[in-house]
Design an enzyme around this catalytic site. Structure first.
Site, PDB file in Angstrom:
ATOM      1  N   HIS A 139      18.123 -66.705  13.726  1.00 61.21           N
ATOM      2  CA  HIS A 139      17.959 -66.401  15.268  1.00 61.21           C
ATOM      3  C   HIS A 139      16.897 -67.592  15.986  1.00 61.21           C
ATOM      4  O   HIS A 139      17.490 -68.002  16.887  1.00 61.21           O
ATOM      5  CB  HIS A 139      17.207 -65.085  15.421  1.00 61.21           C
ATOM      6  CG  HIS A 139      15.844 -65.110  15.938  1.00 61.21           C
ATOM      7  ND1 HIS A 139      14.778 -64.963  15.157  1.00 61.21           N
ATOM      8  CD2 HIS A 139      15.497 -64.984  17.267  1.00 61.21           C
ATOM      9  CE1 HIS A 139      13.589 -64.724  15.875  1.00 61.21           C
ATOM     10  NE2 HIS A 139      13.905 -64.981  17.075  1.00 61.21           N
ATOM     11  N   LEU A 196       5.586 -62.952  17.475  1.00 59.60           N
ATOM     12  CA  LEU A 196       7.098 -62.648  17.383  1.00 59.60           C
ATOM     13  C   LEU A 196       7.683 -62.763  15.931  1.00 59.60           C
ATOM     14  O   LEU A 196       6.905 -63.117  15.219  1.00 59.60           O
ATOM     15  CB  LEU A 196       7.944 -63.585  18.439  1.00 59.60           C
ATOM     16  CG  LEU A 196       7.472 -63.486  19.791  1.00 59.60           C
ATOM     17  CD1 LEU A 196       8.268 -64.758  20.747  1.00 59.60           C
ATOM     18  CD2 LEU A 196       7.553 -62.108  20.511  1.00 59.60           C
ATOM     19  N   SER A 197       8.912 -62.229  15.789  1.00 59.81           N
ATOM     20  CA  SER A 197       9.523 -62.434  14.326  1.00 59.81           C
ATOM     21  C   SER A 197       9.428 -63.960  13.926  1.00 59.81           C
ATOM     22  O   SER A 197       9.256 -64.108  12.897  1.00 59.81           O
ATOM     23  CB  SER A 197      11.166 -62.015  14.594  1.00 59.81           C
ATOM     24  OG  SER A 197      11.029 -60.660  14.802  1.00 59.81           O
ATOM     25  N   GLU A 198       9.745 -64.935  14.752  1.00 60.88           N
ATOM     26  CA  GLU A 198       9.455 -66.269  14.466  1.00 60.88           C
ATOM     27  C   GLU A 198       9.173 -67.002  15.656  1.00 60.88           C
ATOM     28  O   GLU A 198       9.276 -66.738  16.682  1.00 60.88           O
ATOM     29  CB  GLU A 198      11.043 -66.598  13.929  1.00 60.88           C
ATOM     30  CG  GLU A 198      11.063 -66.462  12.549  1.00 60.88           C
ATOM     31  CD  GLU A 198      12.394 -65.453  12.539  1.00 60.88           C
ATOM     32  OE1 GLU A 198      12.844 -65.109  11.123  1.00 60.88           O
ATOM     33  OE2 GLU A 198      12.926 -65.147  13.348  1.00 60.88           O
ATOM     34  N   THR A 199       8.516 -68.591  15.440  1.00 60.58           N
ATOM     35  CA  THR A 199       8.178 -69.167  16.410  1.00 60.58           C
ATOM     36  C   THR A 199       8.892 -70.542  15.505  1.00 60.58           C
ATOM     37  O   THR A 199       8.651 -71.007  14.434  1.00 60.58           O
ATOM     38  CB  THR A 199       6.708 -69.430  16.574  1.00 60.58           C
ATOM     39  OG1 THR A 199       6.378 -68.194  17.035  1.00 60.58           O
ATOM     40  CG2 THR A 199       6.424 -70.593  17.531  1.00 60.58           C
TER      41      THR A 199
END
Length: 302
Positions: A76, A44-47
């Site tokens: 986010h 994903l874009s970030e974890t």
């Protein structure tokens, strides 16, 4: 080792929209390399990883990874992690909450309000944006975005670089037609983007024309250096974007509120609330807010 995790959609009040975020709880036993590997696994874009805070009165020490690298701060994951924490603590009773995260860029307080059955989280940016002088080739950026040079036109706005923890090249675009025709070449963007304090800047394109007329700006963000071809919603870029708006348009004294739509071309519509307070022509406070909804939870075995 096993860890609880949750998946949330952020900057939306509906599942399967917004920007997905993975949150891994009680992650103190994980090394940075393992966290990076898990971020690649979720892809994903970030974890975000919850670790024990250095100051016991704070909620957690938050480490944030894209599939490509660790970030000092991101919007986010801050919003989504705040909502994830409240839901996990079984505090979903409609009572306002306050969480405090230790991120690499600084300590961030995030206020949560219950609104129409969902949680809305809002935080003060840990640092103000600053303009960075860097050579930017307008023709080359147009080509890298699959556009004509004339598409990169918006009143008096020019290509610019602003940083607030993360750095972005801000590309003004004439309108929605050009935004929707945009086809970013990740390799070309990587070659063009300047390096700011040891990290390459990412590219944030924006225009005034919007699809949702309650929004003031329409945006797209491309981050090939982070392993993110395109991001559905970018809170840290919105912090920097406040500097763009103030620099080129100016802001009124007092609170200024802008809603930014992003992710629409990806089929992941997102809405980011940007509030900027101005006193004596100086930005005194920058606040980012949005909804987040949990869509999944489970156990991670690594």
């Amino acid at each position: 080792m096993e860890f609880d995790y949750a998946i949330l959609d952020v900057f939306t009040d509906r599942g399967l929209e917004g920007n997905p975020l993975a949150v891994v709880f009680d992650a103190d036993e994980l090394s940075a390399d393992r966290m990076q590997g898990i971020a690649r696994e979720f892809n994903l874009s970030e974890t975000a990883f919850f670790c024990a805070p250095e100051n016991s009165v704070h909620t957690a020490r938050l480490r944030i990874f894209t599939p490509g690298r660790e970030l000092p701060f991101a919007g986010h994951p801050t919003v989504g992690s705040a909502v994830a924490h409240v839901l996990r603590q079984a505090n979903d009773h409609g009572v306002d909450q306050l969480v405090t995260f230790e991120e690499k860029l600084g300590t961030i307080r995030c206020a949560l309000k219950h609104d129409a059955g969902n949680w809305f989280a809002e935080f003060d940016a840990p640092t103000a944006p600053r303009k960075i002088e860097a050579p930017l080739d307008r023709d080359a950026f147009a080509m890298a975005l699959g556009l004509e040079v004339d598409d990169l036109y918006l009143d008096n706005h020019q290509l610019s670089v602003f940083a607030a923890g993360n750095a972005f090249v801000f590309v003004p675009v004439a309108g929605l037609d050009a935004m929707q025709r945009m086809k970013a070449d990740g390799a070309a963007i990587s070659a063009l983007a300047p390096t700011i304090e040891g990290e390459p800047a990412e590219v944030y394109a924006y225009c005034r024309e919007t699809i949702d007329h309650t929004c003031r700006w329409h945006a797209r963000m491309f981050a090939p250096h982070m392993g993110i071809p395109e991001d559905p919603a970018t809170g840290s870029a919105a912090v920097c974007f406040s500097g763009v708006v103030e620099h080129f348009d100016g802001m009124a004294e007092g609170p200024n509120v802008y809603w930014i739509e992003q992710g629409i071309e990806m089929g992941r519509p997102s809405r980011i609330r940007l509030e900027v307070s101005v006193k004596n022509r100086v930005m005194t406070n920058i606040r980012i807010g949005g909804f987040a909804v949990q869509v999944a939870e489970g156990r991670l075995r690594v």
